[in-house]
Design an enzyme around this catalytic site. Structure first.
Site, PDB file in Angstrom:
ATOM      1  N   LYS B  79       0.848  -1.199   0.000  1.00 28.05           N
ATOM      2  CA  LYS B  79       0.000   0.000   0.000  1.00 28.05           C
ATOM      3  C   LYS B  79       0.883   1.248   0.000  1.00 28.05           C
ATOM      4  O   LYS B  79       1.913   1.277   0.685  1.00 28.05           O
ATOM      5  CB  LYS B  79      -0.901  -0.026   1.241  1.00 28.05           C
ATOM      6  CG  LYS B  79      -1.953   1.081   1.291  1.00 28.05           C
ATOM      7  CD  LYS B  79      -2.882   0.873   2.485  1.00 28.05           C
ATOM      8  CE  LYS B  79      -3.949   1.939   2.586  1.00 28.05           C
ATOM      9  NZ  LYS B  79      -4.866   1.725   3.722  1.00 28.05           N
ATOM     10  N   SER B 154      -9.815   1.763   2.791  1.00 31.21           N
ATOM     11  CA  SER B 154      -8.895   2.495   1.941  1.00 31.21           C
ATOM     12  C   SER B 154      -7.847   1.631   1.239  1.00 31.21           C
ATOM     13  O   SER B 154      -7.243   2.082   0.283  1.00 31.21           O
ATOM     14  CB  SER B 154      -8.168   3.573   2.752  1.00 31.21           C
ATOM     15  OG  SER B 154      -7.348   2.976   3.738  1.00 31.21           O
ATOM     16  N   SER B 178     -10.046  -0.461   7.038  1.00 29.16           N
ATOM     17  CA  SER B 178      -9.437  -0.289   5.718  1.00 29.16           C
ATOM     18  C   SER B 178      -8.758  -1.520   5.135  1.00 29.16           C
ATOM     19  O   SER B 178      -8.370  -1.503   3.967  1.00 29.16           O
ATOM     20  CB  SER B 178      -8.424   0.857   5.750  1.00 29.16           C
ATOM     21  OG  SER B 178      -9.111   2.082   5.714  1.00 29.16           O
TER      22      SER B 178
END
Lengths: 97, 493
Positions: B79, B154, B178
């Protein structure tokens, strides 16, 4: 009824948050914040009388260690991402006029 | 060889047995990327050259015994809020468009020592603020099951990459759901570990008391093996915990017979989509058939979880994001007069709408005159929520909940009403407020063909219980369909 978010509040929040919004953005921000605050208002109905505010889930305790230098001079690395640098220092606009 | 169907552990095993080369594993991922990425946009940056060079190194390392771990040779995606030395790390924000970290996050070092191969950086909601990956400054990521839908957020890029076979594994971060929510939307598995289990050193902070890095993978075993690699004490993160029981992979075997599962009945009330509810109830039956004891109980603080979470998360965000001022790193506004104008222009031009919304909300709830009414009140509420979870865990080994009240929304729908989007986090945020570990496992598919996930929540440090429960459920459930297995072409766009 929750706090009414007026123009003055938004102005103050913009100063705290270091943001400059135009009139239209301010209006939108006011509406958004009002809607969210009206919703979080729900917390008022919950009796939290005896509860202590809980910030750290495993208790507040300091994590101490000996103050021993473990890294080398990282000046170059630290300045690598600076938008502007001069003579091994961050360069900013004039602060004392 | 048709090996894109392999899990990460199976790939590593075949590499170890010389049936597949490390290079072939990497090549397979890049083939998949070439095929799907133009439509999905799961990645913000792809390291093709580096990955091949690293693959050769790892190949050698496995042969000479340098890398002996369970996942040596496996390609992984990261990420874009986790720092990799010398690689752009943007948090999907314009304000960090040119930021190149000069150090590695602790988790990156651990992946390197374990012989994994980093493929690239994945898309996310800007600064991890959002539930759809639509707040990214660099375009939306699409759901591999149906490209008209969001992958969740997210960590939407990480989850879409794993679900589409563009990576065998990924790292995400979870502040309010997330990892667990996008894993559910993408039909894969993801874990949010107990707070303090994985070092946050090198993770760009959103809300420090809630943030945890965690694994994303095709199934529970892959996630357990990856968690074992990234977990562990780190002096560089003062909230990192010294714990010994980190042999998660070994803990997978066992049954749920006699294990007690609790379901907060408030979680099943209004707002839960019928398809999701049906799949969830079916999961309870499956567990019961395996000998688990499943009971409903009341969680009275349920309706206060989201208000408390958004106050605390926004407050911490407003403080953490003060560092983006155009001086030390990142974007600096173009035209300014004096220092304060520079700060303001930098931040106003550099941050996106959702980030500004949360910074403003956070600044407000921390401001003089409102601190007690909002921030302190939220912290007291958090104490009561934790008390209810503590009580629940005196009775139950694991708590069960849907991962989200609905399946992946259509692209463009969620950002119209931020408050409605926040309400979608109802089943995930309390886990972060209380520091608990949680795992999402796929448990069904809705009528529109989108996956549904079930969340298993454990007491702090009880990852092994939720892993055992998840693995046992997985086996009882049977194989779950995956978009990468059908090798779908995304032609609808």
């Amino acid at each position: 009824m929750s706090k009414m978010i007026d123009e003055e509040t938004i102005e103050n929040v913009c100063i705290l948050a270091k943001l400059s919004l135009n009139e239209e953005e301010k209006k939108k921000a006011r509406e958004d914040m009002q809607r969210i605050l009206d919703y979080v208002e729900k917390l008022e109905e919950l009796d939290t009388g005896n509860a202590e505010p809980l910030s750290h889930i495993f208790g507040d305790k300091n994590v101490f260690r000996e103050d021993i230098v473990t890294n080398d001079d990282a000046r170059e690395a630290m300045l690598f991402n600076a938008p502007r640098a001069k003579e091994w220092q961050y360069q900013v606009p004039k602060t004392i006029l | 060889m048709d090996f894109e169907k392999l899990t990460a552990l199976q790939l590593a095993e075949k590499i170890k047995q010389n049936q597949i080369s490390v290079l072939d594993g990497v090549k397979q991922v890049f083939d998949q990327i070439q095929k799907n990425e133009p439509k999905l946009h799961a990645y913000l940056d792809i390291y093709k050259k580096d990955a091949y060079a690293r693959a050769k190194q790892v190949e050698k390392g496995i042969a000479d015994g340098t890398y002996t771990g369970l996942l040596a040779g496996v390609p992984i995606a990261i990420k874009d809020n986790i720092c990799i030395k010398g690689k752009k790390t943007t948090c999907a924000s314009k304000i960090l468009e040119n930021f190149i970290p000069q150090y590695d996050a602790e988790v990156i070092k651990r992946l390197d020592s374990a012989g994994l191969i980093i493929i690239g950086k994945t898309n996310m909601d800007e600064f991890a603020m959002g539930s759809t990956t639509e707040t990214s400054a660099y375009g939306v990521t699409r759901n591999p099951w149906n490209p008209e839908h969001v992958p969740g957020g997210s960590s939407g890029g990480s989850c879409a990459a794993v679900a589409s076979g563009e990576a065998y594994l990924a790292l995400g971060s979870d502040t309010g759901g997330s990892i667990r929510q996008p894993s559910s939307y993408c039909g894969i598995t993801g874990i949010k570990p107990t707070y303090g289990t994985v070092s946050r050193y090198g993770l760009i902070a959103y809300a420090s008391s809630l943030d945890q890095i965690g694994p994303v993978g095709k199934d529970t075993a892959d996630c357990a093996a990856l968690l074992e690699i990234i977990a562990g004490h780190d002096r560089k993160d003062s909230t990192s915990i010294e714990r010994q029981d980190l042999d998660f992979f070994k803990s997978l075997n066992g049954s749920v017979a006699g294990m007690k599962f609790g379901v907060p009945k408030e979680y099943l009330s209004e707002g839960l989509e019928p398809d999701v509810k049906d799949a969830f109830m079916e999961t309870l039956k499956t567990l019961t058939r395996q000998g688990a004891i499943v009971e409903f109980f009341s969680m009275k603080t349920t309706e206060y979880m989201i208000p408390a979470y958004y106050i605390i998360a926004s407050a911490e965000a407003s403080s953490n994001l003060e560092r983006f001022d155009g001086v030390k790193y990142g974007y600096r506004g173009a035209d300014y007069e004096g220092l304060h104008d520079m700060y303001k222009k930098t931040r106003t031009e550099g941050f996106g709408e959702e980030v500004k919304r949360r910074i403003m909300l956070g600044s407000f709830v921390l401001s003089s005159g409102y601190y007690d009414a909002y921030y302190q009140k939220a912290l007291k509420t958090k104490a009561l929520i934790k008390k209810e979870f503590d009580q629940a865990f005196r009775k139950y080994d694991v708590l069960l909940a849907p991962a989200a009240p609905y399946t992946a929304p259509k692209i463009g729908e969620s950002l119209k009403n931020p408050l409605a989007m926040y309400l979608g986090d109802i089943y995930t945020v309390a886990v972060n407020l209380c520091g608990l570990p949680g795992i999402t496992v796929p448990c069904g598919i809705d009528q529109g063909g989108l996956p549904i996930g079930v969340q298993m929540i454990g007491e702090c440090f009880m990852e092994k219980k939720i892993l055992r429960a998840a693995k046992c459920y997985e086996m009882a459930r049977g194989a779950f369909p995956s978009p990468w297995k059908e090798a779908k072409e995304y032609e609808t766009i």
